[in-house]
Design a protein around this motif. Structure first.
Motif, short mmCIF file in Angstrom:
data_model
loop_
_atom_site.label_atom_id
_atom_site.label_comp_id
_atom_site.label_asym_id
_atom_site.label_seq_id
_atom_site.Cartn_x
_atom_site.Cartn_y
_atom_site.Cartn_z
N VAL A 13 0.82 -1.15 -0.02
CA VAL A 13 0.19 0.04 0.10
C VAL A 13 0.84 1.22 -0.06
O VAL A 13 0.23 2.23 -0.55
N GLU A 14 2.03 0.98 0.56
CA GLU A 14 3.08 2.40 0.59
C GLU A 14 3.33 3.04 -0.76
O GLU A 14 3.46 4.03 -0.86
N CYS A 19 1.14 3.09 -3.52
CA CYS A 19 0.10 3.07 -4.35
C CYS A 19 -1.12 3.54 -3.74
O CYS A 19 -2.31 3.16 -3.67
N GLN A 20 -0.73 4.84 -3.04
CA GLN A 20 -1.72 5.49 -2.20
C GLN A 20 -3.06 5.97 -2.91
O GLN A 20 -4.20 6.00 -2.63
N ASP A 21 -2.87 6.11 -4.32
CA ASP A 21 -4.13 6.50 -5.34
C ASP A 21 -4.91 5.55 -5.26
O ASP A 21 -6.21 5.56 -5.00
N VAL A 34 -5.19 2.98 -3.12
CA VAL A 34 -5.79 2.73 -1.78
C VAL A 34 -6.94 3.44 -1.68
O VAL A 34 -7.85 3.04 -1.05
N SER A 35 -6.81 4.73 -1.83
CA SER A 35 -7.62 5.88 -1.74
C SER A 35 -8.98 5.38 -2.40
O SER A 35 -10.17 5.58 -2.21
N LYS A 36 -8.72 5.25 -3.77
CA LYS A 36 -9.75 4.89 -4.70
C LYS A 36 -10.71 3.60 -4.30
O LYS A 36 -11.91 3.83 -4.48
N HIS A 37 -10.04 2.80 -3.84
CA HIS A 37 -10.80 1.51 -3.39
C HIS A 37 -11.09 1.50 -1.97
O HIS A 37 -11.51 0.46 -1.26
N GLN A 38 -11.21 2.58 -1.17
CA GLN A 38 -11.29 2.88 0.39
C GLN A 38 -10.68 1.74 1.05
O GLN A 38 -11.43 1.22 1.85
N VAL A 74 -9.02 0.38 4.33
CA VAL A 74 -8.80 0.76 5.51
C VAL A 74 -8.20 0.08 6.53
O VAL A 74 -7.95 0.29 7.47
#
Length: 106
Positions: free
Chosen positions: A56-57, A59-61, A63-67, A69
């Protein structure tokens, strides 16, 4: 299971009509690593589904796109659309239920 670290996960999803992506992190340790053999087993039972993993470190975009958590998280895609999510669990039976729409194609 393909290593997607440093690669564009969206490209992997676009190139594979049915795919599963494991999101993990180096600091996650055993919880994330223990999921790899489970997904490898599911992958061997479903050879027409592509499996990959990424951290995840990097590919933050994505990770955010797919929520996302929680880690580990498994995302299942059909024709580029998110169809299944399994978060935290490492139980094969629960993962199979979460990915049913991705795996039910044979």
């Amino acid at each position: 299971m393909r290593n997607l670290i440093g690669r564009d996960p969206e490209l992997f999803i676009a190139q594979n009509p049915r795919c599963v992506v494991l999101l993990r992190a180096p600091w996650c340790g055993r919880p994330c690593e223990s999921l790899v053999p489970v997904l490898q087993e599911i992958g061997s039972e479903n050879p027409s589904v592509a499996f990959g993993y990424l951290d995840v470190e990097g590919c933050q975009d994505f990770v955010s796109k797919h929520q996302v958590v929680a880690l580990p998280t498994v995302l299942g895609f059909v024709e580029g659309h998110l169809k299944g999510v399994s978060a935290i669990t490492r139980e094969k039976s629960e993962i199979l239920v979460a990915l049913k729409e991705v795996l039910d194609h044979v």
